[in-house]
Motif scaffolding. Sequence first.
Motif, PDB file in Angstrom:
ATOM      1  N   HIS A  29     -35.841 -37.447 -71.652  1.00 41.72           N
ATOM      2  CA  HIS A  29     -36.762 -36.447 -72.198  1.00 41.72           C
ATOM      3  C   HIS A  29     -37.559 -37.021 -73.365  1.00 41.72           C
ATOM      4  O   HIS A  29     -37.091 -37.908 -74.091  1.00 41.72           O
ATOM      5  CB  HIS A  29     -35.986 -35.217 -72.692  1.00 41.72           C
ATOM      6  N   SER A  94     -35.824 -31.792 -74.355  1.00 41.46           N
ATOM      7  CA  SER A  94     -36.659 -31.087 -73.395  1.00 41.46           C
ATOM      8  C   SER A  94     -37.727 -32.030 -72.862  1.00 41.46           C
ATOM      9  O   SER A  94     -38.209 -32.916 -73.569  1.00 41.46           O
ATOM     10  CB  SER A  94     -37.317 -29.880 -74.074  1.00 41.46           C
ATOM     11  N   SER A  99     -37.616 -25.616 -71.564  1.00 38.34           N
ATOM     12  CA  SER A  99     -36.281 -25.650 -70.944  1.00 38.34           C
ATOM     13  C   SER A  99     -35.465 -26.718 -71.647  1.00 38.34           C
ATOM     14  O   SER A  99     -35.673 -27.907 -71.442  1.00 38.34           O
ATOM     15  CB  SER A  99     -36.398 -25.977 -69.453  1.00 38.34           C
ATOM     16  N   TYR A 100     -34.551 -26.277 -72.453  1.00 39.79           N
ATOM     17  CA  TYR A 100     -33.774 -27.203 -73.275  1.00 39.79           C
ATOM     18  C   TYR A 100     -32.444 -27.567 -72.619  1.00 39.79           C
ATOM     19  O   TYR A 100     -31.843 -26.746 -71.930  1.00 39.79           O
ATOM     20  CB  TYR A 100     -33.418 -26.554 -74.609  1.00 39.79           C
ATOM     21  N   THR A 101     -31.984 -28.765 -72.920  1.00 43.33           N
ATOM     22  CA  THR A 101     -30.599 -29.136 -72.661  1.00 43.33           C
ATOM     23  C   THR A 101     -29.958 -29.341 -74.021  1.00 43.33           C
ATOM     24  O   THR A 101     -30.448 -30.149 -74.821  1.00 43.33           O
ATOM     25  CB  THR A 101     -30.505 -30.430 -71.830  1.00 43.33           C
TER      26      THR A 101
ATOM     27  N   ASP B  99     -43.678 -26.656 -77.483  1.00 45.37           N
ATOM     28  CA  ASP B  99     -42.438 -26.204 -76.858  1.00 45.37           C
ATOM     29  C   ASP B  99     -41.458 -25.641 -77.862  1.00 45.37           C
ATOM     30  O   ASP B  99     -40.253 -25.845 -77.756  1.00 45.37           O
ATOM     31  CB  ASP B  99     -41.767 -27.359 -76.102  1.00 45.37           C
TER      32      ASP B  99
END
Lengths: 111, 113
Positions: A29, A94, A99-101, B99
Amino acid sequence: DTAVSQTPKYLVTQMGNDKSIKCEQNLGHDTMYWYKQDSKKFLKIMFSYNNKELIINETVPNRFSPKSPDKAHLNLHINSLELGDSAVYFCASSQGGGSYTFGSGTRLTVV
Amino acid sequence: AQSVTQPDIHITVSEGASLELRCNYSYGATPYLFWYVQSPGQGLQLLLKYFSGDTLVQGIKGFEAEFKRSQSSFNLRKPSVHWSDAAEYFCAVGAGSYDKVIFGPGTSLSVIP
Protein backbone atom coordinates in the motif's frame (compact mmCIF):
# COMPACT_ATOMS: atom_id res chain seq x y z
CA ASP A 1 2.10 -13.52 7.36
CA THR A 2 0.78 -10.44 9.17
CA ALA A 3 -0.32 -7.69 6.76
CA VAL A 4 0.15 -4.75 9.16
CA SER A 5 2.33 -5.44 12.16
CA GLN A 6 2.99 -3.16 15.09
CA THR A 7 5.56 -3.47 17.82
CA PRO A 8 5.43 -3.53 20.72
CA LYS A 9 1.93 -4.78 21.52
CA TYR A 10 2.12 -3.41 25.06
CA LEU A 11 4.18 -0.52 26.36
CA VAL A 12 4.27 0.61 29.99
CA THR A 13 6.45 3.59 30.77
CA GLN A 14 6.88 6.43 33.19
CA MET A 15 5.89 10.02 32.63
CA GLY A 16 8.57 12.05 30.93
CA ASN A 17 10.09 9.13 29.03
CA ASP A 18 10.49 8.96 25.25
CA LYS A 19 9.18 5.92 23.40
CA SER A 20 8.69 4.68 19.85
CA ILE A 21 6.14 2.43 18.19
CA LYS A 22 6.98 0.72 14.94
CA CYS A 23 4.66 -0.27 12.11
CA GLU A 24 5.31 -2.28 8.98
CA GLN A 25 2.97 -3.34 6.18
CA ASN A 26 3.62 -5.97 3.53
CA LEU A 27 0.60 -5.18 1.38
CA GLY A 28 2.36 -2.80 -0.99
CA HIS A 29 0.00 0.00 0.00
CA ASP A 30 1.05 3.59 -0.66
CA THR A 31 -0.61 5.21 2.36
CA MET A 32 -0.14 4.59 6.06
CA TYR A 33 -1.85 6.09 9.10
CA TRP A 34 -1.65 6.44 12.84
CA TYR A 35 -4.89 6.49 14.84
CA LYS A 36 -5.33 6.94 18.57
CA GLN A 37 -8.14 5.08 20.37
CA ASP A 38 -8.98 6.44 23.80
CA SER A 39 -10.49 4.64 26.77
CA LYS A 40 -14.01 5.21 25.38
CA LYS A 41 -13.03 3.51 22.12
CA PHE A 42 -13.12 6.79 20.20
CA LEU A 43 -10.79 6.68 17.19
CA LYS A 44 -9.02 9.82 16.06
CA ILE A 45 -6.66 10.15 13.14
CA MET A 46 -3.25 11.54 13.97
CA PHE A 47 -1.08 11.31 10.89
CA SER A 48 -1.01 9.96 7.38
CA TYR A 49 1.88 9.36 5.00
CA ASN A 50 1.61 8.70 1.30
CA ASN A 51 4.74 7.13 -0.15
CA LYS A 52 6.92 8.63 2.60
CA GLU A 53 5.33 12.09 2.36
CA LEU A 54 3.31 13.52 5.26
CA ILE A 55 -0.18 14.33 3.98
CA ILE A 56 -2.36 14.47 7.08
CA ASN A 57 -1.22 16.04 10.32
CA GLU A 58 -4.10 16.55 12.69
CA THR A 59 -4.03 18.67 15.82
CA VAL A 60 -1.52 16.55 17.67
CA PRO A 61 1.03 17.83 20.23
CA ASN A 62 4.43 18.25 18.65
CA ARG A 63 5.75 15.72 21.16
CA PHE A 64 4.45 13.19 18.63
CA SER A 65 6.65 12.79 15.58
CA PRO A 66 5.97 10.29 12.82
CA LYS A 67 8.72 9.01 10.56
CA SER A 68 8.42 7.02 7.37
CA PRO A 69 11.75 5.66 6.12
CA ASP A 70 10.02 3.95 3.21
CA LYS A 71 6.45 3.36 2.15
CA ALA A 72 6.27 0.05 4.01
CA HIS A 73 7.16 1.54 7.39
CA LEU A 74 5.65 4.24 9.56
CA ASN A 75 6.99 4.77 13.05
CA LEU A 76 5.68 6.98 15.82
CA HIS A 77 8.01 8.60 18.32
CA ILE A 78 6.61 10.24 21.42
CA ASN A 79 8.68 12.58 23.59
CA SER A 80 8.07 13.52 27.20
CA LEU A 81 5.18 11.13 27.69
CA GLU A 82 2.20 12.34 29.71
CA LEU A 83 -0.56 10.47 31.51
CA GLY A 84 -3.04 11.61 28.86
CA ASP A 85 -1.06 9.81 26.17
CA SER A 86 -2.26 6.48 27.55
CA ALA A 87 -4.33 4.91 24.79
CA VAL A 88 -4.25 2.26 22.12
CA TYR A 89 -2.40 3.39 19.01
CA PHE A 90 -3.33 1.78 15.71
CA CYS A 91 -1.37 1.75 12.52
CA ALA A 92 -3.26 1.23 9.27
CA SER A 93 -2.52 1.13 5.57
CA SER A 94 -4.58 1.75 2.47
CA GLN A 95 -4.28 1.62 -1.29
CA GLY A 96 -6.91 4.31 -1.66
CA GLY A 97 -10.62 4.68 -1.26
CA GLY A 98 -10.60 4.58 2.50
CA SER A 99 -10.47 0.81 2.85
CA TYR A 100 -7.98 0.38 5.63
CA THR A 101 -6.09 -2.63 6.90
CA PHE A 102 -5.35 -2.15 10.59
CA GLY A 103 -2.63 -3.49 12.79
CA SER A 104 -3.58 -5.10 16.09
CA GLY A 105 -2.66 -2.02 18.10
CA THR A 106 -0.14 -0.92 20.72
CA ARG A 107 -1.53 -0.36 24.19
CA LEU A 108 0.47 2.45 25.77
CA THR A 109 0.19 2.98 29.50
CA VAL A 110 1.92 5.95 31.07
CA VAL A 111 2.36 5.75 34.84
CA ALA B 1 -16.62 18.95 7.90
CA GLN B 2 -17.76 15.38 7.79
CA SER B 3 -18.94 13.61 10.93
CA VAL B 4 -20.54 10.35 11.96
CA THR B 5 -23.00 9.58 14.73
CA GLN B 6 -24.00 6.19 16.05
CA PRO B 7 -27.02 6.73 18.30
CA ASP B 8 -26.71 3.43 20.15
CA ILE B 9 -23.79 3.13 22.53
CA HIS B 10 -24.58 -0.44 23.46
CA ILE B 11 -26.98 -3.06 22.10
CA THR B 12 -27.77 -6.52 23.43
CA VAL B 13 -29.42 -9.15 21.26
CA SER B 14 -30.13 -12.84 21.62
CA GLU B 15 -28.27 -15.29 19.45
CA GLY B 16 -30.28 -15.97 16.31
CA ALA B 17 -32.11 -12.66 16.46
CA SER B 18 -31.83 -10.02 13.78
CA LEU B 19 -29.62 -6.98 14.21
CA GLU B 20 -29.65 -3.41 13.00
CA LEU B 21 -26.98 -0.89 13.99
CA ARG B 22 -27.71 2.72 13.16
CA CYS B 23 -25.34 5.21 11.58
CA ASN B 24 -25.91 8.79 10.44
CA TYR B 25 -23.35 10.89 8.66
CA SER B 26 -22.86 14.50 7.79
CA TYR B 27 -21.13 15.39 4.55
CA GLY B 28 -21.97 17.79 1.75
CA ALA B 29 -21.17 15.57 -1.18
CA THR B 30 -21.59 11.86 -1.82
CA PRO B 31 -19.57 10.17 0.89
CA TYR B 32 -17.63 6.98 1.00
CA LEU B 33 -19.16 4.95 3.83
CA PHE B 34 -17.76 2.04 5.78
CA TRP B 35 -18.50 -0.33 8.59
CA TYR B 36 -15.64 -1.77 10.59
CA VAL B 37 -15.70 -4.33 13.41
CA GLN B 38 -13.30 -4.54 16.33
CA SER B 39 -13.14 -7.72 18.37
CA PRO B 40 -11.73 -7.43 21.90
CA GLY B 41 -8.00 -6.79 21.88
CA GLN B 42 -7.86 -6.66 18.10
CA GLY B 43 -7.53 -4.10 15.37
CA LEU B 44 -10.40 -3.07 13.16
CA GLN B 45 -11.58 -5.16 10.23
CA LEU B 46 -13.51 -3.83 7.27
CA LEU B 47 -16.99 -5.37 7.02
CA LEU B 48 -18.26 -3.51 3.98
CA LYS B 49 -18.09 -0.26 2.08
CA TYR B 50 -20.25 1.95 -0.10
CA PHE B 51 -18.83 4.17 -2.82
CA SER B 52 -21.60 4.44 -5.38
CA GLY B 53 -24.18 2.40 -7.25
CA ASP B 54 -26.45 -0.10 -5.56
CA THR B 55 -27.47 1.32 -2.20
CA LEU B 56 -27.67 -2.13 -0.59
CA VAL B 57 -24.16 -3.37 0.06
CA GLN B 58 -23.17 -6.89 1.01
CA GLY B 59 -20.19 -7.51 3.26
CA ILE B 60 -18.34 -10.26 5.00
CA LYS B 61 -19.70 -12.44 7.81
CA GLY B 62 -23.27 -12.14 6.50
CA PHE B 63 -23.59 -8.40 7.11
CA GLU B 64 -25.26 -5.90 4.80
CA ALA B 65 -25.83 -2.15 4.92
CA GLU B 66 -28.17 0.21 3.15
CA PHE B 67 -27.29 3.73 2.10
CA LYS B 68 -30.21 6.15 2.32
CA ARG B 69 -29.25 9.57 1.06
CA SER B 70 -32.54 11.19 2.13
CA GLN B 71 -31.92 10.14 5.72
CA SER B 72 -28.11 10.51 5.67
CA SER B 73 -27.98 7.00 7.04
CA PHE B 74 -25.97 3.86 6.48
CA ASN B 75 -27.41 1.22 8.81
CA LEU B 76 -25.82 -2.17 9.27
CA ARG B 77 -27.96 -5.30 9.38
CA LYS B 78 -27.63 -9.02 9.92
CA PRO B 79 -30.58 -11.42 9.80
CA SER B 80 -29.31 -13.84 12.43
CA VAL B 81 -26.64 -12.94 14.97
CA HIS B 82 -24.04 -15.44 16.17
CA TRP B 83 -22.29 -15.29 19.53
CA SER B 84 -19.03 -14.55 17.72
CA ASP B 85 -20.51 -11.27 16.43
CA ALA B 86 -20.11 -9.70 19.88
CA ALA B 87 -17.72 -6.82 19.24
CA GLU B 88 -17.47 -3.07 18.77
CA TYR B 89 -18.86 -1.78 15.48
CA PHE B 90 -17.71 1.46 13.90
CA CYS B 91 -19.37 3.37 11.11
CA ALA B 92 -17.03 5.63 9.17
CA VAL B 93 -17.15 8.25 6.44
CA GLY B 94 -14.36 9.05 4.04
CA ALA B 95 -14.02 12.14 1.98
CA GLY B 96 -11.44 14.41 0.52
CA SER B 97 -8.43 13.70 -1.55
CA TYR B 98 -6.30 12.03 1.08
CA ASP B 99 -8.48 9.09 2.07
CA LYS B 100 -9.06 10.55 5.50
CA VAL B 101 -11.64 8.40 7.23
CA ILE B 102 -13.60 9.74 10.18
CA PHE B 103 -14.97 7.14 12.57
CA GLY B 104 -18.14 7.25 14.58
CA PRO B 105 -18.06 6.65 18.34
CA GLY B 106 -18.87 2.97 17.97
CA THR B 107 -21.66 0.65 19.08
CA SER B 108 -20.84 -2.18 21.44
CA LEU B 109 -22.77 -5.37 20.63
CA SER B 110 -23.39 -8.06 23.22
CA VAL B 111 -24.94 -11.39 22.25
CA ILE B 112 -26.91 -13.46 24.74
CA PRO B 113 -26.64 -17.23 24.16
